[in-house]
Design a protein around this motif. Sequence first.
Motif, PDB file in Angstrom:
ATOM      1  N   LYS A 177       4.227  -7.453  19.563  1.00  0.00           N
ATOM      2  CA  LYS A 177       3.967  -8.553  20.742  1.00  0.00           C
ATOM      3  C   LYS A 177       4.290  -9.701  19.895  1.00  0.00           C
ATOM      4  O   LYS A 177       4.036 -10.171  18.914  1.00  0.00           O
ATOM      5  CB  LYS A 177       2.668  -8.547  21.319  1.00  0.00           C
ATOM      6  N   ALA A 178       5.234 -10.423  20.670  1.00  0.00           N
ATOM      7  CA  ALA A 178       5.439 -11.808  20.279  1.00  0.00           C
ATOM      8  C   ALA A 178       5.857 -12.036  18.655  1.00  0.00           C
ATOM      9  O   ALA A 178       5.383 -12.827  18.203  1.00  0.00           O
ATOM     10  CB  ALA A 178       4.341 -12.774  20.633  1.00  0.00           C
ATOM     11  N   GLY A 179       6.503 -10.812  18.383  1.00  0.00           N
ATOM     12  CA  GLY A 179       7.120 -11.078  17.083  1.00  0.00           C
ATOM     13  C   GLY A 179       6.177 -10.439  15.879  1.00  0.00           C
ATOM     14  O   GLY A 179       6.394 -10.178  14.673  1.00  0.00           O
ATOM     15  N   GLU A 180       5.004 -10.001  16.450  1.00  0.00           N
ATOM     16  CA  GLU A 180       3.970  -9.409  15.457  1.00  0.00           C
ATOM     17  C   GLU A 180       3.526  -8.092  15.660  1.00  0.00           C
ATOM     18  O   GLU A 180       3.466  -7.681  16.901  1.00  0.00           O
ATOM     19  CB  GLU A 180       2.381 -10.369  15.797  1.00  0.00           C
ATOM     20  N   ILE A 181       3.308  -7.405  14.459  1.00  0.00           N
ATOM     21  CA  ILE A 181       2.946  -5.802  14.765  1.00  0.00           C
ATOM     22  C   ILE A 181       1.589  -5.971  14.905  1.00  0.00           C
ATOM     23  O   ILE A 181       0.648  -6.254  14.245  1.00  0.00           O
ATOM     24  CB  ILE A 181       3.097  -5.107  13.268  1.00  0.00           C
ATOM     25  N   VAL A 182       1.219  -5.383  16.202  1.00  0.00           N
ATOM     26  CA  VAL A 182      -0.417  -5.287  16.757  1.00  0.00           C
ATOM     27  C   VAL A 182      -0.880  -3.759  16.713  1.00  0.00           C
ATOM     28  O   VAL A 182      -2.015  -3.564  16.540  1.00  0.00           O
ATOM     29  CB  VAL A 182      -0.328  -5.883  17.957  1.00  0.00           C
ATOM     30  N   TYR A 183       0.240  -2.771  16.384  1.00  0.00           N
ATOM     31  CA  TYR A 183      -0.385  -1.485  16.275  1.00  0.00           C
ATOM     32  C   TYR A 183       0.689  -0.842  15.365  1.00  0.00           C
ATOM     33  O   TYR A 183       2.038  -1.107  15.701  1.00  0.00           O
ATOM     34  CB  TYR A 183      -0.415  -0.984  17.742  1.00  0.00           C
ATOM     35  N   HIS A 184       0.313   0.097  14.674  1.00  0.00           N
ATOM     36  CA  HIS A 184       0.928   1.043  13.912  1.00  0.00           C
ATOM     37  C   HIS A 184       0.558   2.451  13.560  1.00  0.00           C
ATOM     38  O   HIS A 184      -0.617   2.414  13.592  1.00  0.00           O
ATOM     39  CB  HIS A 184       1.669   0.310  12.395  1.00  0.00           C
ATOM     40  N   GLU A 185       1.151   3.319  13.668  1.00  0.00           N
ATOM     41  CA  GLU A 185       0.867   4.733  13.199  1.00  0.00           C
ATOM     42  C   GLU A 185       1.902   5.354  12.473  1.00  0.00           C
ATOM     43  O   GLU A 185       3.104   5.432  13.108  1.00  0.00           O
ATOM     44  CB  GLU A 185       0.581   5.508  14.440  1.00  0.00           C
ATOM     45  N   ILE A 186       1.618   5.437  11.108  1.00  0.00           N
ATOM     46  CA  ILE A 186       2.690   6.402  10.412  1.00  0.00           C
ATOM     47  C   ILE A 186       2.019   7.808  10.092  1.00  0.00           C
ATOM     48  O   ILE A 186       1.008   7.696   9.752  1.00  0.00           O
ATOM     49  CB  ILE A 186       2.984   5.383   9.211  1.00  0.00           C
TER      50      ILE A 186
ATOM     51  N   MET B 202       0.727  -1.207  -0.042  1.00  0.00           N
ATOM     52  CA  MET B 202      -0.005  -0.117   0.030  1.00  0.00           C
ATOM     53  C   MET B 202       0.774   1.204   0.036  1.00  0.00           C
ATOM     54  O   MET B 202       1.928   1.563   0.719  1.00  0.00           O
ATOM     55  CB  MET B 202      -0.871  -0.051   1.364  1.00  0.00           C
ATOM     56  N   ASP B 203       0.510   1.989  -1.040  1.00  0.00           N
ATOM     57  CA  ASP B 203       1.426   3.506  -0.968  1.00  0.00           C
ATOM     58  C   ASP B 203       0.806   4.438   0.166  1.00  0.00           C
ATOM     59  O   ASP B 203      -0.348   4.400   0.380  1.00  0.00           O
ATOM     60  CB  ASP B 203       1.208   3.907  -2.252  1.00  0.00           C
ATOM     61  N   PHE B 204       1.941   4.967   0.786  1.00  0.00           N
ATOM     62  CA  PHE B 204       1.450   5.940   1.575  1.00  0.00           C
ATOM     63  C   PHE B 204       2.230   7.082   1.589  1.00  0.00           C
ATOM     64  O   PHE B 204       3.503   7.360   1.322  1.00  0.00           O
ATOM     65  CB  PHE B 204       2.153   5.283   3.098  1.00  0.00           C
ATOM     66  N   GLU B 205       1.589   8.460   1.352  1.00  0.00           N
ATOM     67  CA  GLU B 205       2.095   9.630   1.254  1.00  0.00           C
ATOM     68  C   GLU B 205       2.575  10.336   2.423  1.00  0.00           C
ATOM     69  O   GLU B 205       1.971  10.467   3.534  1.00  0.00           O
ATOM     70  CB  GLU B 205       1.384  10.346   0.406  1.00  0.00           C
ATOM     71  N   ILE B 206       3.866  11.018   2.385  1.00  0.00           N
ATOM     72  CA  ILE B 206       4.352  11.607   3.559  1.00  0.00           C
ATOM     73  C   ILE B 206       4.391  13.150   2.977  1.00  0.00           C
ATOM     74  O   ILE B 206       5.026  13.402   2.122  1.00  0.00           O
ATOM     75  CB  ILE B 206       5.568  11.214   4.005  1.00  0.00           C
ATOM     76  N   PHE B 207       4.094  14.142   3.965  1.00  0.00           N
ATOM     77  CA  PHE B 207       4.084  15.389   3.609  1.00  0.00           C
ATOM     78  C   PHE B 207       5.026  16.222   4.702  1.00  0.00           C
ATOM     79  O   PHE B 207       5.158  15.753   5.714  1.00  0.00           O
ATOM     80  CB  PHE B 207       2.555  16.092   3.827  1.00  0.00           C
ATOM     81  N   VAL B 208       5.591  17.214   4.206  1.00  0.00           N
ATOM     82  CA  VAL B 208       6.291  18.164   5.085  1.00  0.00           C
ATOM     83  C   VAL B 208       5.831  19.352   5.084  1.00  0.00           C
ATOM     84  O   VAL B 208       5.751  20.259   3.958  1.00  0.00           O
ATOM     85  CB  VAL B 208       7.720  18.237   4.753  1.00  0.00           C
ATOM     86  N   HIS B 209       4.892  19.947   6.141  1.00  0.00           N
ATOM     87  CA  HIS B 209       4.278  21.266   6.181  1.00  0.00           C
ATOM     88  C   HIS B 209       3.373  21.196   4.973  1.00  0.00           C
ATOM     89  O   HIS B 209       3.467  22.321   4.189  1.00  0.00           O
ATOM     90  CB  HIS B 209       5.492  22.384   6.320  1.00  0.00           C
ATOM     91  N   GLY B 210       2.672  20.293   4.802  1.00  0.00           N
ATOM     92  CA  GLY B 210       1.612  20.490   3.708  1.00  0.00           C
ATOM     93  C   GLY B 210       2.290  20.079   2.146  1.00  0.00           C
ATOM     94  O   GLY B 210       1.177  19.785   1.338  1.00  0.00           O
ATOM     95  N   GLU B 211       3.448  19.871   2.188  1.00  0.00           N
ATOM     96  CA  GLU B 211       4.042  19.467   0.755  1.00  0.00           C
ATOM     97  C   GLU B 211       4.322  18.137   0.636  1.00  0.00           C
ATOM     98  O   GLU B 211       5.161  17.531   1.637  1.00  0.00           O
ATOM     99  CB  GLU B 211       5.065  20.344   0.679  1.00  0.00           C
ATOM    100  N   LYS B 212       3.894  17.414  -0.184  1.00  0.00           N
ATOM    101  CA  LYS B 212       4.345  16.071  -0.539  1.00  0.00           C
ATOM    102  C   LYS B 212       5.720  15.867  -0.572  1.00  0.00           C
ATOM    103  O   LYS B 212       6.295  16.662  -1.310  1.00  0.00           O
ATOM    104  CB  LYS B 212       3.577  15.443  -1.813  1.00  0.00           C
ATOM    105  N   ALA B 213       6.124  14.994   0.155  1.00  0.00           N
ATOM    106  CA  ALA B 213       7.687  15.025   0.415  1.00  0.00           C
ATOM    107  C   ALA B 213       8.237  13.317  -0.132  1.00  0.00           C
ATOM    108  O   ALA B 213       9.129  13.301  -0.733  1.00  0.00           O
ATOM    109  CB  ALA B 213       8.170  15.140   1.675  1.00  0.00           C
TER     110      ALA B 213
END
Length: 160
Positions: free
Chosen positions: A133-142, A1-12
């Motif tokens: 937990k136990a080697g599994e990603i149970v939460y993420h926030e990007i 899944m593509d995820f866009e990152i912005f720096v002060h509102g500008e796509k980075a």
Amino acid sequence: MDFEIFVHGEKAAELKPVTSGAAPDFTLLDLKGNEIRLSELKKTVLISVFPNINTRVCSLQTKHFNQEAAHHPEFDFLSISNNSAQEQRQWCAAEGVDMTILSDDGSFGRAYGLLMETGPLKGRLARAVFVIKAGEIVYHEILKETSEEPNYQAALDAAQ
């Protein structure tokens, strides 16, 4: 899944982060030169990722999780940036922070899909938080916007 990152509102940057399933293993050095390997940690792990320790939001994020680490010995807290270990040591000394901070050589960022390859933060990590937990990603926030802080409480709740 593509995820866009912005720096002060500008796509980075556009990333393809790992957000579920088995957490990619990694080994990085802490500020004392000790190897920290994710797969060897037995507690629930909260990973705080940030682009540059010497910026305001990254500093706030790291200080906040440092305070939480003092109240939650049942978790392993790891803070990761691709600042040099020397930059991280200087920041910790100036801010009175004593926690596990790891300097990424790029291997963590590539494994988790968080290394920005283009834009004004080229070569830096995207701001993110993971609970493993136990080697599994149970939460993420990007965080889409690099100037925003993560949801600290949601991460702590997920770690409980």
